[in-house]
Design an enzyme around this catalytic site. Structure first.
Site, PDB file in Angstrom:
ATOM      1  CG  HIS A 186      -2.216  -0.740   0.855  1.00 44.52           C
ATOM      2  ND1 HIS A 186      -2.871  -1.553   1.726  1.00 44.52           N
ATOM      3  CD2 HIS A 186      -2.904  -0.788  -0.298  1.00 44.52           C
ATOM      4  CE1 HIS A 186      -3.926  -2.057   1.124  1.00 44.52           C
ATOM      5  NE2 HIS A 186      -3.962  -1.616  -0.109  1.00 44.52           N
ATOM      6  CB  CYS A 489       3.042  -2.055 -24.653  1.00 50.11           C
ATOM      7  SG  CYS A 489       2.897  -3.842 -24.648  1.00 50.11           S
TER       8      CYS A 489
HETATM    9  C1  PEP Z   1       3.777  -6.739 -20.116  1.00 55.38           C
HETATM   10  O1  PEP Z   1       3.773  -7.902 -19.703  1.00 55.38           O
HETATM   11  O2  PEP Z   1       4.798  -6.049 -20.214  1.00 55.38           O
HETATM   12  C2  PEP Z   1       2.515  -6.097 -20.511  1.00 55.38           C
HETATM   13  C3  PEP Z   1       2.509  -4.905 -21.066  1.00 55.38           C
HETATM   14  O3  PEP Z   1       1.369  -6.763 -20.223  1.00 55.38           O
HETATM   15  P1  PEP Z   1       0.717  -6.796 -18.756  1.00 55.38           P
HETATM   16  O4  PEP Z   1       1.501  -5.870 -17.900  1.00 55.38           O
HETATM   17  O5  PEP Z   1      -0.703  -6.369 -18.937  1.00 55.38           O
HETATM   18  O6  PEP Z   1       0.872  -8.233 -18.416  1.00 55.38           O
END
Ligand code: PEP
Ligand code: MG
Length: 567
Positions: A186, A489
């Site tokens: 938290h 990403c």
């Molecule tokens: C990742 O694994 O880097 C990703 C972008 O997917 P998630 O964080 O949703 O698993």
């Protein structure tokens, strides 16, 4: 004392410096002496103290609002938990004092939570805090809390109670360092929400002394004690750059030589689209569609899905939107997709594997995405919809997904590279997929064999690790060879220096939490593509994550100095 570095898990990207003020030590544990006033009187004291602490936590929650309110309400419920009260009563009946009964009963619960580990394990600190508050009340002394040295300070604590984090005075607390707590504690969640520069789980923070000067570098997850003057100067410059980046005009992502690097947003639900647009997202690089599924006991109907997808596509008309089909399993369990018990769910039927085993759900999702695309197109300028599958591990899975997406008229179908096998065979995967998007969170988890939710192995969960970088390079090269875009990403794209490295390794776009866009935009602007490649090479040549980060920083600083000496 000379300069030393303490490692932990950084929360956010900030950097701050100041003098240490330590949180007061917890109250000494009560002695196990027999009660002199009897069980009935002790019960009355405990009942009053628990109710008073619950009320105080609720009031603090009301005052703080937002995420903090939920956390503090949960803590107030702990104070009023009837099972805990039963445990306390049993001890009182055996002749214990109220203080001892509370101390001992809460300690048993704490150990149970710790044994469960993960998210629940990280709630142990919340329970400790409730116990301390109740015991302080019983003793008639103030609960241990945040110090007030009379000037701004860096707060150092074992772990911070949510009640304290929620009401931190941000004009006084320059940064926060805890020796316990992982990235999902938290303290971490609330620090992130409040934008406090924080490093958590820094085991050696216990050696930091009151009044000592430190630099807290959340981006690197490092606390530097007794830093050299040039380190202080560099940290101050970074903090100033950050402040400037936050107020700089929003321009498309690009390197110093003009090479475009589109900066996209990661979205967890359509409600985040407006903020992403405001912060200059040039599109969406990862639309996590799980939000539609995780809160319900069944797959949402096509119409419900379509409405949500339309919302995001219409917020980004004329821009790219990369939607990821449902990524269930492991950290995102869904009973209706996979109810089998798995010893190792991260290695089980998850992501595309789970969808394939429930192909009707995948087909419905592709239907909803294609329909949303058509509806937005009919109403004006379309968004450029790309669709990708999570957790793809093989060439065959790639062929399967791309063929299925095409059946539904999806023009651009790709895969996430989150499993080392697909990074290693990216050259073959990209013969079939229109693009790849590297999920560095899972790719790091699988490359280093370190659960991304587990604080105890958080040190391994570092995307700077050269093994991870080498895999990214593999995908970057394959993308270049096939003329296919390679996006990033995972959280790594939000680290301003790592973002440069990733571009140097061949990433063609970066997608991140919208709040990180300004920092990354500013960082890219200071390096050319050649610089980025050199910085990436320096990181790749290192032996471990910390060395890679240092090597990249040195290489980047060297580029800067060269730049400064040029006319
Ligand atoms: C990742 O694994 O880097 C990703 C972008 O997917 P998630 O964080 O949703 O698993
Ligand atoms: Mg992932």
């Amino acid at each position: 004392m000379s300069m030393r570095r303490i490692h932990g898990v950084g929360i956010g990207l900030g950097v701050a410096q100041g003098t240490v003020a330590r949180m007061a030590a917890p109250l000494p544990p009560p002695a196990d002496d027999p009660s002199t006033i009897g069980a009935e009187a002790e019960t009355a004291r405990v009942t009053e103290a628990l109710a008073a602490v619950a009320r105080e936590l609720e009031e603090r929650g009301e005052q703080a609002g937002g995420d903090a309110r939920d956390v503090l309400e949960a803590q107030a419920m702990m104070a009023e938990d009837p099972t805990l009260m039963d445990e306390v009563s049993q001890r009182l009946a055996r002749g214990a004092t109220a203080e001892w009964a509370v101390h001992d009963a809460f300690a048993v619960f704490r150990e149970t939570l710790k044994a469960v580990g993960g998210y629940l394990g990280e709630r142990a600190a919340d329970l400790d805090d409730v116990a301390q508050r109740v015991i302080a009340r019983l003793r008639g002394v103030p609960a241990p809390g945040v110090p007030d040295p009379g000037h701004p300070f860096v707060l150092v604590a074992t772990d911070l109670a949510p009640a304290d984090t929620a009401l931190l005075d941000l004009d006084k607390v320059l940064a926060l360092v805890t020796s316990e707590g992982g990235p999902t504690s938290h303290t971490a969640i609330l620090a992130r929400a409040a934008g406090i520069v924080a490093v958590v789980g820094a085991a050696d923070a216990a050696e930091l002394a009151d009044g000592e000067t430190v630099i807290v570098d959340a981006a690197a997850g490092v606390v530097t004690a007794d830093p050299a003057p040039e380190e202080l100067e560099r940290a101050a410059r970074r903090a100033a750059d950050r402040a400037a980046a936050a107020s700089a005009p929003i321009t498309p992502g690009a390197l110093a030589d003009g090479t475009p690097v589109p900066l996209l947003a990661n979205l967890g639900d359509p409600a985040g689209a407006a903020q992403a647009v405001d912060l200059g997202a040039e599109g969406v690089g990862l639309f996590r569609t799980e939000f539609l599924f995780l809160s319900s006991g069944r797959a949402p109907a096509v119409a419900e899905q379509r409405a949500a997808y339309e919302q995001v596509l219409s917020a980004f008309r004329g821009a790219k939107v990369v939607a990821r089909v449902l990524d269930a399993g492991a950290d995102k369990p869904l009973a209706f997709l996979n109810d089998a018990h798995e010893e190792n769910p991260a290695l089980g039927l998850r992501g595309l594997r789970a969808l394939r085993a429930n192909e009707d759900i995948l087909r419905e999702q592709l239907t909803a995405l294609a329909e949303a695309d058509a509806a937005v197109r009919a109403g004006g300028e379309a968004a450029d919809l790309w669709v990708m599958a999570p957790m793809v591990a093989t060439v065959e899975e790639t062929e399967y997904f791309v063929a299925l997406a095409r059946e539904y008229g999806i023009r651009t179908a790709g895969v996430m590279v989150e499993v080392p096998s697909s990074a290693l065979l990216a050259d073959r995967i990209l013969r079939h997929a229109d693009f790849a998007s590297i999920g560095t969170n899972d790719l790091t988890q699988y490359t280093l064999a370190a659960d991304r939710l587990l604080g105890s192995v958080a040190g391994f969960q570092d995307p700077w690790h050269p093994a991870v970088l080498r895999l990214v390079q593999e995908v970057g090269r394959a993308g270049a060879a096939h003329g296919r875009p390679v996006g990033i990403c995972g959280e790594a794209a939000a680290d301003p220096l790592l973002a440069v490295v990733l571009v140097g390794l061949g990433a063609t776009s970066l997608s991140m939490a919208p709040t990180a866009l300004a920092d990354v935009r500013a960082s890219l602007r200071t390096h050319t593509l050649d610089d980025a490649r050199r910085i990436a090479d320096a990181a790749l040549a290192a032996d471990d994550a910390a060395a890679a980060r240092d090597a990249a920083r040195k290489a980047a600083d060297a580029e800067h100095r060269e730049g400064e000496t040029q006319p």
